[in-house]
Design a protein around this motif. Structure first.
Motif, short mmCIF file in Angstrom:
data_model
loop_
_atom_site.label_atom_id
_atom_site.label_comp_id
_atom_site.label_asym_id
_atom_site.label_seq_id
_atom_site.Cartn_x
_atom_site.Cartn_y
_atom_site.Cartn_z
N VAL A 22 10.53 17.52 32.41
CA VAL A 22 10.54 17.93 31.01
C VAL A 22 10.99 19.39 30.93
CG1 VAL A 22 9.11 18.35 28.98
CG2 VAL A 22 8.69 16.35 30.40
N LYS A 23 11.96 19.65 30.07
CA LYS A 23 12.44 21.01 29.91
C LYS A 23 11.52 21.76 28.93
CE LYS A 23 17.34 19.96 30.69
NZ LYS A 23 18.71 20.03 30.12
N TYR A 24 11.22 23.01 29.28
CA TYR A 24 10.41 23.86 28.40
C TYR A 24 10.79 25.32 28.62
CZ TYR A 24 7.59 24.93 32.55
OH TYR A 24 7.18 25.35 33.79
N ASP A 25 10.46 26.14 27.67
CA ASP A 25 10.81 27.56 27.71
C ASP A 25 9.81 28.29 28.61
OD1 ASP A 25 11.31 30.24 27.24
OD2 ASP A 25 11.75 29.96 25.11
N LYS A 26 10.23 28.56 29.85
CA LYS A 26 9.32 29.18 30.82
C LYS A 26 8.95 30.61 30.43
CE LYS A 26 10.88 26.38 34.73
NZ LYS A 26 11.45 26.39 36.10
N ARG A 27 9.87 31.30 29.82
CA ARG A 27 9.58 32.67 29.42
C ARG A 27 8.52 32.69 28.32
NH1 ARG A 27 14.15 37.13 27.54
NH2 ARG A 27 12.71 38.90 27.30
N ARG A 28 8.64 31.81 27.36
CA ARG A 28 7.65 31.72 26.28
C ARG A 28 6.31 31.24 26.82
NH1 ARG A 28 8.55 31.56 20.91
NH2 ARG A 28 10.76 31.23 21.29
N TYR A 29 6.35 30.34 27.79
CA TYR A 29 5.14 29.74 28.34
C TYR A 29 4.23 30.79 29.00
CZ TYR A 29 2.14 26.63 31.09
OH TYR A 29 1.05 25.99 31.65
N ARG A 30 4.81 31.89 29.49
CA ARG A 30 4.01 32.92 30.15
C ARG A 30 2.98 33.55 29.20
NH1 ARG A 30 9.19 34.90 32.16
NH2 ARG A 30 9.60 34.03 34.23
N ARG A 31 3.23 33.45 27.90
CA ARG A 31 2.30 34.03 26.94
C ARG A 31 1.00 33.24 26.85
NH1 ARG A 31 6.63 34.69 21.94
NH2 ARG A 31 8.24 35.84 23.10
N ARG A 32 0.96 32.07 27.48
CA ARG A 32 -0.23 31.23 27.39
C ARG A 32 -1.44 31.87 28.06
NH1 ARG A 32 -3.30 27.40 29.47
NH2 ARG A 32 -2.56 27.92 31.55
#
Length: 252
Positions: free
Chosen positions: A201-211
């Protein structure tokens, strides 16, 4: 005296609109009693160990019990959290809260819905599900027994999700039905796929770091000892401890 907690005049002004109206005899000083309740919950003390500056321990306990059952603390949290304006990106996650033997002892009464305490590998636990805004401030809570799947919390919180552009979650929330439900609400999921998926599944890894902000939120909540360890048998009273901690730490 110097180490005691006291609500400021500004904080009391924000809380006042959510207080129930007193009928008949005027209530004991709200600032003193609420400051004592916060002090007890933050430090994990027994009610009988409350400092004398907060007044009789029985007064503190009775106010805590009565307002918890009335849902006053939950309404305060919901009311202040509704003021959040930074919701372009929201996050969802869950954490385990250890249940003390005093919370899990004795059988629950029929028809009370259970204590929401379950046995996991780590012992007796309650699971707290939460949604936060972009800055990692909690805006929704849901509580289940410790062994309950994250999907159950996601389904319960789904209808109350605010309007947002993105939702961040770990791969524990990777389910087709959840992704589709988010897209129906106009929210883009940023969720990594499970390793068992045949197609990545493709996802925005840069945005995901904010989790990590929701993880930090849980860590700060657990600084309150009566949240990190559940002593209350009644789920509604324990949820009041969670919402009170969230209100003081993030919304006051």
């Amino acid at each position: 005296m110097g180490n005691l907690f006291w609500l400021t005049d500004e904080q009391m002004a924000r809380l006042q609109p959510f207080f129930p109206k007193s009928h008949g005899k005027q209530r004991v000083d709200d600032r003193r009693v609420l400051s004592g309740i916060i002090f007890i919950n933050r430090n994990g003390l027994r009610w009988r160990d409350a400092p004398a500056a907060y007044g009789p321990p029985k007064t503190l306990y009775n106010r805590w019990k009565r307002w918890s059952e009335m849902g006053v603390f939950a309404r305060i949290f919901e009311g202040l959290a509704a003021e959040a304006t930074d919701k372009t990106t929201i996050m969802i996650d869950a954490t385990y809260l250890k249940a003390h033997r005093t919370a899990s002892s004795l059988r629950s009464k029929k028809g009370d819905g259970g204590r929401l305490i379950g046995r996991t590998k780590g012992g007796m636990n309650t699971k707290l599900h939460a949604v936060t805004d972009t800055r990692g401030r909690p805006i929704r809570f849901f509580m289940t027994a410790g062994q309950v799947s994250d999907y159950t919390g996601a389904a319960a919180l789904l209808s109350g999700l605010p309007k947002a552009d993105w939702l961040l979650a770990d791969r524990g929330y990777d389910a087709d039905w959840f992704r589709e439900a988010l897209q129906d609400k106009g929210i883009k999921p940023c969720i990594p796929g499970r390793k068992s998926r045949g197609k990545p599944v493709k996802y925005d890894k840069r945005r995901y770091r904010r989790r990590n902000r929701i993880e930090i939120m849980f860590g700060r909540l657990k600084d309150w000892r009566r949240v990190a360890t559940r002593y209350d048998r009644c789920p509604k009273v324990f949820l009041s401890a969670v919402t009170l901690a969230a209100t003081v730490m993030f919304w006051l």
